[in-house]
Motif scaffolding. Sequence first.
Motif, PDB file in Angstrom:
ATOM      1  N   LEU A  49       0.822  -1.212   0.000  1.00 45.98           N
ATOM      2  CA  LEU A  49       0.000   0.000   0.000  1.00 45.98           C
ATOM      3  C   LEU A  49       0.856   1.262   0.000  1.00 45.98           C
ATOM      4  N   GLU A  50       1.887   1.271   0.820  1.00 47.93           N
ATOM      5  CA  GLU A  50       2.742   2.463   0.890  1.00 47.93           C
ATOM      6  C   GLU A  50       3.409   2.735  -0.450  1.00 47.93           C
ATOM      7  N   LYS A  53       0.751   3.935  -3.077  1.00 49.53           N
ATOM      8  CA  LYS A  53       0.379   5.305  -2.740  1.00 49.53           C
ATOM      9  C   LYS A  53       1.488   6.286  -3.137  1.00 49.53           C
ATOM     10  N   LEU A  89       0.414  -4.023   9.039  1.00 50.93           N
ATOM     11  CA  LEU A  89      -0.404  -2.953   8.470  1.00 50.93           C
ATOM     12  C   LEU A  89      -1.342  -2.375   9.518  1.00 50.93           C
ATOM     13  N   ASN A  94       0.385   4.783  10.135  1.00 50.96           N
ATOM     14  CA  ASN A  94      -0.236   5.351   8.937  1.00 50.96           C
ATOM     15  C   ASN A  94      -1.480   4.583   8.505  1.00 50.96           C
ATOM     16  N   GLN A  97      -4.687   6.579   7.612  1.00 53.19           N
ATOM     17  CA  GLN A  97      -4.445   7.380   6.413  1.00 53.19           C
ATOM     18  C   GLN A  97      -4.467   6.504   5.163  1.00 53.19           C
ATOM     19  N   LEU A  98      -3.872   5.328   5.249  1.00 54.17           N
ATOM     20  CA  LEU A  98      -3.851   4.407   4.115  1.00 54.17           C
ATOM     21  C   LEU A  98      -5.256   3.912   3.782  1.00 54.17           C
ATOM     22  N   TRP A 101      -7.248   6.619   2.004  1.00 51.85           N
ATOM     23  CA  TRP A 101      -6.790   6.695   0.614  1.00 51.85           C
ATOM     24  C   TRP A 101      -7.340   5.526  -0.196  1.00 51.85           C
ATOM     25  N   LEU A 102      -7.309   4.333   0.375  1.00 50.47           N
ATOM     26  CA  LEU A 102      -7.816   3.137  -0.296  1.00 50.47           C
ATOM     27  C   LEU A 102      -9.284   3.310  -0.670  1.00 50.47           C
TER      28      LEU A 102
END
Length: 271
Positions: A49-50, A53, A89, A94, A97-98, A101-102
Motif C-alpha cells: 500500500l505504501e 500510494k 499494516l 499510517n 491514512q492508508l 486513501w484506499l
Amino acid sequence: MALYLVGDIQGCYNELDALLCKVKFSPKEDLLWIAGDLVARGPDSLSTLEFVKSLGHSANFVLGNHDLHLLAIEAGIKKAKNSDKLTSLLNSPNFSQLVDWLALHPLLLKVPNDNAYMSHAGLSPQWSIKHAVKQAEFAHKKIAGRKREKWLSIMYGEQPNDWQLVETKEQRFRYTVNAFTRMRYCYPDGTLDFSCKDQPKNAPSALKPWFELAKLQKAKWVFGHWAALMGECSRKNVYALDTGCVWGGHLTMLRWEDKKIFTEISHEIDS
C-alpha cells in the motif's frame, strides 16, 4: 508511455517490485493499474500500500474483496484473521491514512482511449456496460463518502444475487459490490453464484463463467480475483490476471499497448 496492468498482489510486494524492475517501469513515464486485492494473505501488505500510494497519479486500481474487507476491519465491522497476515499494516501509525486513501478508489476503471475496462471480478451478465458504469459510480460514492461505515456494514451477504430482485438502495449496493468483487460463476439467467471457485472444467454443469455470459460485444475486459483460472480464459477479449502469486503461483503483468505478458514466480516457494 506504457500502461501496465497487474493482477492480485495480495501483499506480495517483493514480486511486484521485481516485475516493475523487469519491465523498467518509470513512474514519470508509465502507468500501473492493479485489478484489486492489493492486500491480505501475502507477507507485506503494508509495503504494498505504501509503495502504490507513493506512485501518486502514476498508479490506479479498482477495489477487490480483500481491500473492502480491510476497510471493514478498520471500521470495526469485521476482525482480521491470522491468515490475513495484516498485523504490520494494522499496527502501522499510517493505517488510518492508508485506509482513507484506499477507500477513494473505484470498483471500475476504463482504459483511456480504448473500449476496455477493468474490475476485480468482472461484469455481471445482467448488466450492460453502460449500466455497470452507473452502478459502479453509485457504490463508489457510498464507499468514498462520509457514511462509509454504514455502507460497509451493509455489503456482507449473498442476497439478492439476481438484479431483477433488487428493490432498495441497500440491496443495490450489496449486489453491485458482490458483482464487481466476488463473482466468478453465474447461472444461465445471469444470477450470481458465490460457492464455486474451481476451474470451469470442474464446475457444476449448471454454472457458467461470468465472461461466457456477459454482454461485452466488442469491449475488452481485464479482471483478477479468480486464481484457479491461472490466466486462461475462453474469450479473447477478456484478460484474467490473477495467477495465484500468494498461493505459490506467479504475479502477472500485462503491457496493454502490445498485450505482452510478464510474470514473476512467487518468492515464497524459495523461502
